[in-house]
Design a protein around this motif. Structure first.
Motif, PDB file in Angstrom:
ATOM      1  N   LEU A 165       0.835  -1.194   0.000  1.00 34.65           N
ATOM      2  CA  LEU A 165       0.000   0.000   0.000  1.00 34.65           C
ATOM      3  C   LEU A 165       0.870   1.244   0.000  1.00 34.65           C
ATOM      4  O   LEU A 165       0.505   2.267  -0.580  1.00 34.65           O
ATOM      5  CB  LEU A 165      -0.897  -0.028   1.247  1.00 34.65           C
ATOM      6  N   GLY A 166       2.031   1.136   0.626  1.00 33.57           N
ATOM      7  CA  GLY A 166       2.939   2.276   0.672  1.00 33.57           C
ATOM      8  C   GLY A 166       3.636   2.510  -0.655  1.00 33.57           C
ATOM      9  O   GLY A 166       4.426   3.448  -0.773  1.00 33.57           O
ATOM     10  N   GLY A 167       3.388   1.681  -1.654  1.00 30.32           N
ATOM     11  CA  GLY A 167       3.951   1.923  -2.974  1.00 30.32           C
ATOM     12  C   GLY A 167       5.133   1.047  -3.329  1.00 30.32           C
ATOM     13  O   GLY A 167       5.733   1.227  -4.385  1.00 30.32           O
ATOM     14  N   ALA A 168       5.446   0.118  -2.459  1.00 31.52           N
ATOM     15  CA  ALA A 168       6.554  -0.778  -2.799  1.00 31.52           C
ATOM     16  C   ALA A 168       6.097  -1.759  -3.866  1.00 31.52           C
ATOM     17  O   ALA A 168       4.907  -1.994  -4.035  1.00 31.52           O
ATOM     18  CB  ALA A 168       6.984  -1.549  -1.555  1.00 31.52           C
ATOM     19  N   SER A 169       7.051  -2.310  -4.591  1.00 32.73           N
ATOM     20  CA  SER A 169       6.692  -3.372  -5.524  1.00 32.73           C
ATOM     21  C   SER A 169       7.360  -4.645  -5.024  1.00 32.73           C
ATOM     22  O   SER A 169       7.990  -4.654  -3.969  1.00 32.73           O
ATOM     23  CB  SER A 169       7.168  -3.038  -6.939  1.00 32.73           C
ATOM     24  N   VAL A 170       7.209  -5.727  -5.812  1.00 29.88           N
ATOM     25  CA  VAL A 170       7.714  -7.006  -5.332  1.00 29.88           C
ATOM     26  C   VAL A 170       9.236  -6.988  -5.211  1.00 29.88           C
ATOM     27  O   VAL A 170       9.818  -7.735  -4.439  1.00 29.88           O
ATOM     28  CB  VAL A 170       7.246  -8.121  -6.282  1.00 29.88           C
ATOM     29  N   ASN A 171       9.895  -6.113  -5.967  1.00 35.56           N
ATOM     30  CA  ASN A 171      11.350  -6.115  -5.859  1.00 35.56           C
ATOM     31  C   ASN A 171      11.972  -4.750  -5.559  1.00 35.56           C
ATOM     32  O   ASN A 171      13.146  -4.536  -5.780  1.00 35.56           O
ATOM     33  CB  ASN A 171      11.973  -6.737  -7.115  1.00 35.56           C
ATOM     34  N   LYS A 172      11.157  -3.846  -5.068  1.00 33.16           N
ATOM     35  CA  LYS A 172      11.755  -2.580  -4.646  1.00 33.16           C
ATOM     36  C   LYS A 172      10.935  -1.966  -3.520  1.00 33.16           C
ATOM     37  O   LYS A 172       9.721  -1.817  -3.645  1.00 33.16           O
ATOM     38  CB  LYS A 172      11.821  -1.606  -5.821  1.00 33.16           C
ATOM     39  N   ALA A 173      11.593  -1.651  -2.422  1.00 25.54           N
ATOM     40  CA  ALA A 173      10.882  -1.050  -1.299  1.00 25.54           C
ATOM     41  C   ALA A 173      11.782  -0.046  -0.615  1.00 25.54           C
ATOM     42  O   ALA A 173      12.978  -0.277  -0.469  1.00 25.54           O
ATOM     43  CB  ALA A 173      10.462  -2.134  -0.309  1.00 25.54           C
ATOM     44  N   THR A 174      11.204   1.076  -0.220  1.00 20.07           N
ATOM     45  CA  THR A 174      11.979   2.082   0.478  1.00 20.07           C
ATOM     46  C   THR A 174      11.393   2.311   1.862  1.00 20.07           C
ATOM     47  O   THR A 174      10.283   1.862   2.165  1.00 20.07           O
ATOM     48  CB  THR A 174      11.934   3.418  -0.279  1.00 20.07           C
ATOM     49  N   LEU A 175      12.130   3.048   2.689  1.00 21.56           N
ATOM     50  CA  LEU A 175      11.641   3.363   4.025  1.00 21.56           C
ATOM     51  C   LEU A 175      10.405   4.231   3.942  1.00 21.56           C
ATOM     52  O   LEU A 175       9.495   4.135   4.770  1.00 21.56           O
ATOM     53  CB  LEU A 175      12.731   4.068   4.832  1.00 21.56           C
ATOM     54  N   PHE A 176      10.368   5.069   2.913  1.00 21.06           N
ATOM     55  CA  PHE A 176       9.205   5.925   2.710  1.00 21.06           C
ATOM     56  C   PHE A 176       7.953   5.055   2.515  1.00 21.06           C
ATOM     57  O   PHE A 176       6.902   5.306   3.102  1.00 21.06           O
ATOM     58  CB  PHE A 176       9.451   6.822   1.486  1.00 21.06           C
ATOM     59  N   ASN A 177       8.095   4.015   1.683  1.00 22.53           N
ATOM     60  CA  ASN A 177       6.980   3.076   1.480  1.00 22.53           C
ATOM     61  C   ASN A 177       6.505   2.491   2.804  1.00 22.53           C
ATOM     62  O   ASN A 177       5.300   2.355   3.044  1.00 22.53           O
ATOM     63  CB  ASN A 177       7.399   1.903   0.576  1.00 22.53           C
ATOM     64  N   VAL A 178       7.465   2.158   3.658  1.00 23.62           N
ATOM     65  CA  VAL A 178       7.122   1.548   4.944  1.00 23.62           C
ATOM     66  C   VAL A 178       6.265   2.497   5.762  1.00 23.62           C
ATOM     67  O   VAL A 178       5.188   2.137   6.250  1.00 23.62           O
ATOM     68  CB  VAL A 178       8.404   1.185   5.728  1.00 23.62           C
TER      69      VAL A 178
END
Lengths: 131, 346, 370, 406
Positions: free
Chosen positions: B282-295
């Motif tokens: 929901l925070g905008g991460a995808s299956v192979n990319k996630a940032t702290l902002f997404n968290v």
């Protein structure tokens, strides 16, 4: 070519629905309440009798006593009921056979005294909550 | 108009929709006689409770191992630490940090084994992770029954052995982190301690990804062939990321429990991975990319929906539909993320 | 083929072999009688094989294990709810349920296919999550739709608040009509012949289907999507058809399953359908990319044998009934994980070997994989 | 294909050698309960039976199995577990404590194969019209009579107001909403004020902690609103614990919980350590009583002296054993050769010495049919620091049996 395909499809769909309707009518289960109680319809009173043997669609007969109501189950539309009224000694004194057909309602009440007396209202749709 | 479109593009349509829905819920809350201050406060508490567990997903996503549906493994490690801390009757911050400290070696061991498995099944990680999670939970059901804990507040009062389904932490370290430096203004309560802790954990993860190992890990995630060519041990990096994820999961559950008040054993950890995964996506991460902002964004939005829908929708519409809405929103988000086009790896 | 070593056979059948060994050890511990076990196996084959068979076609199309079959199960359940409400009984009721489930499953299958086409390479996990997602929708329909939008005549099925179906429904009208239709007694064992005839027909259908043009296309798509596309096959459409067939058949499978069980847990009956069917298939030696009818029968047999004996065996081993129960759950999930891992390992080994044989030399020929 | 045949042959071979083990007991009794994580009291009942009559594995009489934790999605397993019990040729009686969905179907299957096994259910979760046909005896707590008796007990203790705490999901369960209506009616007749309070559903997203938190926070406000002479009743077990804690601390009355047991709520709410008195109900009651009195809540809080769930498990097992020893079969139940009420009360009484029980048969609200094999039971209420309330001597006026939830 395209029109023919359409026709075939429409026919298939029609058959599908028709089969569904057939199954619906033919497989509908009905709860039948066999009732042996004294009933009053207008000014007419039909007395309950001591006991009777009842057979539905030629199946094994069940015995019903005075003031009893027995549940039975029937599947499909057209049926036959056979009532053998017995006296106290268990001897059959009167027999009557009736054909009847059931609509789509689920539960039906058969008043045996009315049936024996030949009142056409002997079979009624039964609404839950009544008596 | 252009600006709005640009904003939607930058933030992503689902986030804008969910965010708008959340704002709407806050706006109509007074109509349902629900205090907005308290609702915001509830949302923040939940966000801080769950934040570390969502954060735990990041290393594995970054190294290309996908979403960690095997999070229950980390949770089990955390539960073991927490149980030991209660068993030894350590209270306050000492107990909390003892629980975390003890859970880490467990998590490291579990994570290492789990990482070895995942390295053998590249491409199918998520499916296998799910089942590794499920089967470890049921294995632990046997263990909870047999482990020789003796503290009377943890074991069945009647039988005298085996752990209870829920174990209260209220006499040991309930809210020690939440109440640290916390403050209350009217109905509004702010769990400062948990946020400081969450920030600290985020900082650690942020820092880690700036070390040599961290950057190598990201490289493995974005292009394993290239990483191999440049001399990075791909399998080792992936294992490290799994261990890290499991350890963060263990810490996350301890944070969660000190706020929650109970340890939930047996089938409790079964579906715990799904809300965390949904929040991250929901925070905008995808299956192979996630940032702290997404968290951060994801946890806030997800927990906001979780807090607000039952109270607002239930009192406005007089139904109990909130559970279904949550199921649909959270799982819908996961599906949305899975169906998004991603650049083909390998 | 000839130089397939003993080790190869062991590895390629590792899962069924492990299971066989486990069961062999567990059966004496459980203390069940032979006739009970055989009867139980026959019954369970009759009720579960159809569900498991519905998984075969998507595997041939290279879409992996279709966790989305629970959507079909939901369709079957909605049909069963309607038929029970209308009180259509006997074989007519069962057939009508199958007919009603068809359009529902068609639509759900199409939806699944569309979604999976957008998640190529991640079909399994996506269909898995789709099951959870649709569970919410299903609950919404059954808990609010029935009684509010869809009229319900039978008030014994409704919650007393006037809408929503109760959590357990008694399927008296269609209970075991298929099983009892042609019950053959072999010694002390009752064999539901009609159910097995339906299953046999299904197997024939699959064999026939594999030979049709569509079946050939599907295999081509399963082998290599890019090649299939360049050969002029409509890849996306073929994949959707595969899923639709699977979903519709899963709906029928669930109906067969439920008529045997006789009662339905409205909100949970479908949840395990997918997990257990997939576990059975994997235990039968199938892989994510290759599954045969033999795998289905062997799998259902072994999985359910384990299922029946493991709680009792666990109890005997560990002394507590509930530990046996937990053990059973552990085994059923653990085996799926194990089967998936072994499959991945095997694929890697095959690849390794292929690489060697390409380099020439007298390396062994690649195993007859997939 | 060949491979398949080899497997089948192997299986046949293995099953062939798996004959039944020799046993010493003349017959066996099967019992199915939940696991510890589902319901402690039920499982303890089964353990007590094993303690008394031995496990079949060691030549005893009792064979215990559990239903799965997520029994609602694994009905197949529930059925298999029960039917599996009937595989034992010595099996003569089967008890399900908590007849979870699937029990009826399993019983039907057992009947088809083994008509000689006596089938019993304690605390049924399925439709009474079906369970009473499939099983020989079904028991449940008498929530109809209790609707009146709980209010009556509150009045005896001096309460002026009665507060019923629940939430929509529970109120959609037939017997619970009927009991609520009866309580309201009883308050009217006994000159008390009735009030309904809503609390969050623990199965919703707030979870058990959220629901418990709500009670803890709200209780002082309720006490201000209704006064100290208020009795509280709550339909949910999880919410009972914080309610007990607050009643003990601050005042008000608590007559008994939804499924009364001294183990329910009290140990957690009052921090009672029971590890040294395992299995000894009078001692457990004493421990809890001491804790209540120490909190200054004597005469204000009560329960049933013996856990209903526990007693059900043991009593049903005992009853099965006794009837089998007397040579009774399911035929005798059909022919009315067994006084079900007497047998049930005797068995329950045996495991709750000193506590009085009452039983009456269940009457279906929609058809008016009385089910002669479905006794509903209640035990005398025990008020800590005061003793038994003699509620079993009270006569419940007939009118309450026709009050419905509508």
């Amino acid at each position: 070519m395209k029109a023919r395909r359409l026709v075939v499809r429409a026919a298939a769909l029609f058959l599908f629905v028709a089969l569904g309707v057939f199954l619906f009518v033919n497989g509908k289960g009905h709860d039948i309440l066999l009732d042996n109680k004294t009933v009053t319809m207008g000014d007419q009173t039909y007395e309950a009798f001591a006991s009777a043997l009842i057979s539905l669609d030629g199946k094994k007969a069940v015995e019903i006593q005075r003031r009893e109501r027995l549940p039975e189950m029937l599947v499909g539309k057209n049926h036959v009921i056979r009532v053998e009224v017995m006296n106290r000694g268990g001897k059959v004194i009167q027999t009557r056979e009736e054909k009847f057909s059931l609509g789509l309602d689920r539960t039906w009440l058969i008043s045996l005294p009315m049936l024996i007396s030949g009142d056409a209202r002997w079979i009624q749709v039964f609404k839950t909550g009544e008596n | 108009m252009k600006k709005i479109r640009a904003f939607i593009e930058a933030a992503g349509l689902p986030r804008v929709i969910i965010g708008g829905f959340l704002v709407l819920l806050f706006a109509v809350a007074p109509l349902a006689q629900i205090s907005v201050a308290r609702s915001v406060s509830d949302t923040l508490v939940r966000m801080a409770m769950n934040g570390v567990m969502v954060l735990a997903l990041v290393p594995m996503v970054q190294s290309g191992c996908g979403l960690n549906f095997g999070l229950p493994l980390g949770i089990i490690a955390g539960l073991l630490g927490a149980l030991l801390s209660i068993e030894l009757d350590i209270t306050g911050f000492a107990g909390l940090f003892f629980a975390m400290g003890v859970s880490l070696p467990f998590a490291a061991i579990f994570g290492y084994g789990y990482g070895l498995i995942l390295n053998k099944v590249k491409g199918d990680e998520m499916m296998i992770a799910t089942y590794v999670g499920f089967s470890s939970v049921s294995l632990m059901c046997i263990a909870w029954q047999l482990l020789p804990f003796t503290s009377p507040i943890m074991i069945w009062g009647y039988g005298g052995s085996g752990l209870r389904v829920t174990v209260s932490v209220s006499e040991h370290w309930l809210h020690v982190l939440s109440d640290f430096l916390s403050f209350q203004i009217g109905n509004f309560y702010f769990p400062t301690g948990m946020f400081l802790f969450l920030a600290f954990m985020c900082f650690l993860v942020w820092g880690f990804f700036r070390t040599k190992i961290g950057t190598a890990m990201t490289a493995v995630g974005s292009n394993p062939e290239f990483a191999r060519a440049s001399g990075i041990d791909v399998d080792k990096m992936r294992t490290i990321s799994v261990v890290l994820s499991t350890m963060l999961g263990a810490i996350g559950i301890v944070v969660y429990q000190q706020s929650f008040g109970f340890l939930q054993l047996y089938t409790g950890p079964f579906y715990m991975a799904f809300p965390a995964v949904a929040a991250l996506l929901l925070g905008g991460a995808s299956v192979n990319k996630a940032t702290l902002f997404n968290v951060i964004v994801g946890t806030f939005l997800y927990q906001g929906i979780c807090t607000m829908t039952p109270s607002v929708i239930n009192s406005l519409l007089q139904t109990d539909m909130s559970e279904m809405i949550r199921l649909i929103v959270s799982n819908g988000m996961i599906i949305y993320a899975l169906t998004r086009k991603v650049q083909v790896k390998r | 083929m000839k130089n397939k070593s003993f080790k190869d056979i062991l590895i390629s059948n590792a899962v069924p072999i492990i299971f066989l060994v486990l069961s062999a050890a567990a059966i004496p511990l459980s203390g069940f009688t032979t006739s009970y076990l055989i009867q139980e196996m026959v019954t369970r084959m009759g009720r579960n094989c159809f569900l498991v068979l519905s998984l075969l076609i998507p595997i041939a199309a290279g879409m992996g294990l279709n966790f989305g079959m629970v959507l079909g199960a939901m369709g079957g359940q909605i049909a069963i709810i309607l038929v029970t409400d209308w009180n259509i009984v006997g074989m007519q009721g069962l057939l009508l349920a199958a007919m009603i489930s068809t359009p529902i499953s068609l639509a759900l299958g199409w939806l699944t296919g569309e979604i999976l086409n957008r998640a190529k390479g991640r079909e399994m996990v996506t269909s898995f999550m789709l099951g959870f997602f649709m569970n919410g929708v299903y609950q919404f329909i059954v808990l609010y739709g029935f009684g509010m939008v869809i009229p319900v005549e039978n008030h014994a099925m409704l919650l007393s608040r006037g809408f929503g179906i109760r959590n357990a429904i008694n399927l008296q009208g269609v209970r075991q009509v298929l099983d009892k239709f042609l019950m053959v007694d072999i010694g002390p064992i009752h064999v539901p012949m009609a159910a097995f005839i339906v299953i046999a027909l299904f197997c024939l259908f699959i064999l026939w289907f594999n030979r049709t043009k569509l079946g050939q296309d599907m295999r081509a798509v399963g082998q290599d999507m890019a090649v299939a596309k360049s050969a002029g096959i409509a890849v996306d459409r073929t994949r959707i058809i595969a899923i639709i067939i699977s979903t519709v058949l899963a709906g029928y499978g669930q109906i067969i399953f439920l008529q045997n069980i006789g009662t339905m847990n409205t909100y949970n009956a479908h949840e395990q359908a997918g997990i257990f069917a997939i576990a059975s298939l994997l235990i039968g030696g199938a892989t994510v990319s290759r599954a045969t009818i033999t795998n289905v029968f062997v799998g259902v047999m072994l999985f359910h044998l384990m299922f029946v004996v493991s709680p009792m065996a666990g109890k005997t081993l560990m002394g507590q009934a509930q530990l046996g129960e937990y053990f059973r759950v552990f085994v059923s999930y653990g085996i799926i994980a194990l089967a998936l891992v072994l499959h991945a390992l095997r694929r890697r080994m095959d690849k390794e070997r292929e690489r060697q044989s390409l380099r020439g030399g007298d390396a062994p020929a690649p195993a007859n994989g997939h | 294909m060949k491979r398949g045949i080899v497997f089948l042959a192997l299986i046949a071979l293995v099953t062939f050698f798996a004959g039944g083990a020799l046993a010493d007991a003349p017959f066996h009794i099967g019992i199915m309960t939940g696991t510890l994580s589902q319901s402690e009291d039920d499982l303890r009942g089964a353990e007590k039976l094993i303690e008394m009559y031995g496990d079949v594995a060691n030549g005893g009489m009792i064979k215990h199995v559990t239903y799965p934790d997520n029994f609602s999605s694994e009905m197949e397993t529930v059925i298999a577990q029960l039917v599996g019990l009937a595989d034992d040729p010595l099996m003569k009686a089967i008890v399900s404590v908590q007849g979870v969905p699937g029990t009826t179907e399993a019983y039907r299957k057992i009947r088809e194969r083994r008509p000689d096994i006596i089938l019993l259910i304690g605390m049924s979760q399925e439709d009474p019209n079906l369970t009473t046909q499939a099983a020989d005896v079904v028991t449940d707590p008498d929530n109809v009579a209790r609707g009146y008796l709980i209010v009556k007990a509150a009045q005896k203790l001096g309460a002026k107001t009665f507060v019923h705490i629940s939430f929509p999901r529970h109120m959609s369960i037939e017997l619970l909403s009927r009991r609520r209506a009866i309580m309201e009616e009883a308050c009217k007749d006994l000159g008390m004020t009735y009030a309904f309070e809503t609390a969050p559903d623990p199965t919703s997203d707030v979870g058990i902690p959220g629901a418990q938190q709500f009670i803890l926070e709200k209780f002082p406000a309720w006490l201000d609103k209704y006064g100290k002479e208020t009795a509280f009743f709550c339909t949910n077990d999880a919410q009972t614990e914080p309610l007990l804690k607050r009643v003990a601390e601050m005042g008000g009355f608590f007559i008994e919980s939804d499924l009364p047991s001294p183990l329910l709520g009290y140990p957690g709410a009052l921090g009672v350590d029971l590890s040294s008195v395992q299995g000894d109900w009078p001692a457990i009651l004493k421990r809890v009583e001491d804790a209540v009195v120490a909190k200054g809540a004597a005469g204000r809080m009560g329960t049933w002296a013996f856990s209903f769930a526990y007693t059900t498990g043991v009593a049903m097992g005992e009853m099965g054993k006794k009837l089998v020893e007397e040579g009774k079969t399911p035929e005798d139940f059909k022919n009315g050769n067994i006084d079900i009420k007497k047998e049930v009360l005797e068995a329950y009484g045996k495991f709750s010495p000193g506590a009085e029980w009452n039983a009456s048969f269940y009457t279906d609200a929609s058809t008016g049919v009385t089910m002669k094999n479905y006794p509903l039971l209640y035990q005398d209420t025990y008020i800590f620091g005061k003793g038994y309330m003699k509620m079993t001597d009270e006569v419940v006026p007939d009118k309450y049996f026709t009050v419905t939830g509508q």
